[in-house]
Design an enzyme around this catalytic site. Structure first.
Site, mmCIF file in Angstrom:
data_model
loop_
_atom_site.group_PDB
_atom_site.id
_atom_site.type_symbol
_atom_site.label_atom_id
_atom_site.label_comp_id
_atom_site.label_asym_id
_atom_site.label_seq_id
_atom_site.Cartn_x
_atom_site.Cartn_y
_atom_site.Cartn_z
ATOM 1 C CG ASP A 194 -2.221 0.720 0.979
ATOM 2 O OD1 ASP A 194 -2.548 0.965 -0.201
ATOM 3 O OD2 ASP A 194 -2.925 1.033 1.954
ATOM 4 C CG ASP A 265 -7.570 0.528 2.827
ATOM 5 O OD1 ASP A 265 -6.501 -0.106 2.787
ATOM 6 O OD2 ASP A 265 -7.804 1.506 2.094
#
Length: 378
Positions: A194, A265
């Site tokens: 990420d 997420d």
């Protein structure tokens, strides 16, 4: 007041929905474990044997190798979407719509079971080679197909959010993390993934790869179909382009912008929350079988009562709040896992060490036990 000004109604909606999805998905997962245990016990009662470690074939357990290679596979997929989006967008949209249909039907199934229970038996209806389904399953699937069709025709963000919610719950319910070791490997790898694609991809590809892929709309399949079949300029040409349900979006109170949170997420920390919820239940069953053996002497009774699920869920909320404030301060997209992973893993590891459960949680697999208690107090 400064922090409050950095969080508007769209972020609050994102907080609440993401937490509800994680909690609901985790409890659906735990309930599926109970149901599988009951089925296995019933099936083995005739032979007098019971294997508590067997699981349902539909449940996927991630091992260490998969946890290590998942960020690499996600990076390859991201690059394919970045470079060849125009070529694969229709196929990707159709596949996403099919998966979202199944996932949203799974999300609606408990409600449909409640609605159909008084007026129809739970017998399954045969559809030949397609299989056998209950009335509740048929109703949930029909409603899901209808919602997907309306989304394709309108492209409304609220319908896209509904499909994304179904994907989140289904992934949390059907994917398992077997140990804390695998959880740390997976979340640490995804944190690096990420951070790299949000912060450093622009230096290599002259564009923020993660943001571009996440926000790029796809051609509507109806528009593409009308052009391929030469149905005329007015047939299928007024449908909007589709923002794919790989994220949750909520408009601000002024309508000037949308707050966005990727389903990764939600799902990846959600898998950790699901793991600790199952471990809390496993430990509760083990303590009840050992007649309530107390924990280590250096740990207060009050701390022993604090569940790992509560600790990790609070950490997720704090991490999400920190990520939101950071994005508003820097006025740029932030890798949410950069904040979510430390705020969930570090308190969990600390509490597991203090309680004396770290070694068992790190490597010992779950040993399913049949138990008369089906509820975990939360």
């Amino acid at each position: 007041s400064r922090a409050y000004s950095l969080v508007d109604s769209s972020q609050v909606s994102t907080f609440l929905i993401s937490i509800l999805l994680i909690v609901y998905g985790s409890f659906r997962s735990l309930n599926m474990d109970f149901e599988n245990q009951d089925k296995e016990k019933d099936n083995s009662s005739a032979t007098g044997s019971f294997n508590g470690n067997s699981t349902n074939n539909s449940i996927q357990t991630i091992d260490s190798t998969q946890a290590l290679f998942l960020p690499i596979g996600a990076s390859v997929s991201l690059l394919v979407m970045f470079f060849f989006f125009d070529s694969v967008q229709v196929v990707f949209t159709i596949c996403t719509a099919v998966l979202a249909t199944i996932a949203f039907a799974f999300l609606l199934l408990p409600m449909c079971q409640y609605l159909t229970r008084p007026c129809s038996p739970q017998n399954k209806i045969s559809f030949g080679c397609c299989g056998r389904f209950t009335a509740a399953e048929l109703l949930s699937f029909s409603l899901s197909v209808m919602l997907v069709l309306i989304w394709v025709l309108t492209g409304h963000w609220l319908l896209m959010d509904a499909l994304a919610m179904g994907l989140c719950v289904a992934m949390i319910a059907f994917v398992r993390l077997p140990s804390l070791k695998v959880s740390c490997l997976l979340l640490s790898g995804l944190l690096i993934y990420d951070v790299f694609w949000v912060f450093f991809s622009a230096y290599i590809f002259n564009s923020n790869v993660m943001v571009k892929v996440a926000t790029q709309p796809a051609d509507n399949p109806l528009d593409v179909l009308s052009r391929k079949l030469h149905l005329g300029p007015n047939v299928g040409r007024d449908v909007p382009r589709l923002s794919l349900p790989g994220k949750l979006v909520f408009p601000s109170s002024t309508g000037s912008h949308f707050s966005m949170l990727g389903i990764g997420d939600i799902v990846m920390p959600g898998l950790l929350l699901c793991f600790v919820l199952r471990y809390d239940n496993y430990k509760k069953q083990a303590n009840s079988d050992s007649c309530g053996t107390p924990g280590p002497g250096n740990i207060s009774g009050r701390m022993q009562k604090v569940s790992y699920f509560h600790c990790t869920l609070i950490g997720y909320f704090v991490g999400l709040l920190t990520a939101t404030v950071a994005s508003r301060i820097h006025r740029a997209a932030q890798p949410a896992l950069l904040y979510l992973v430390p705020f969930t893993l570090l308190p969990l590891l600390t509490m597991a060490y203090l309680k004396g459960d770290l070694r068992r949680m790190w490597s010992e697999p779950f040993h399913s036990k049949s138990s008369s208690s089906r509820f975990l107090e939360v």
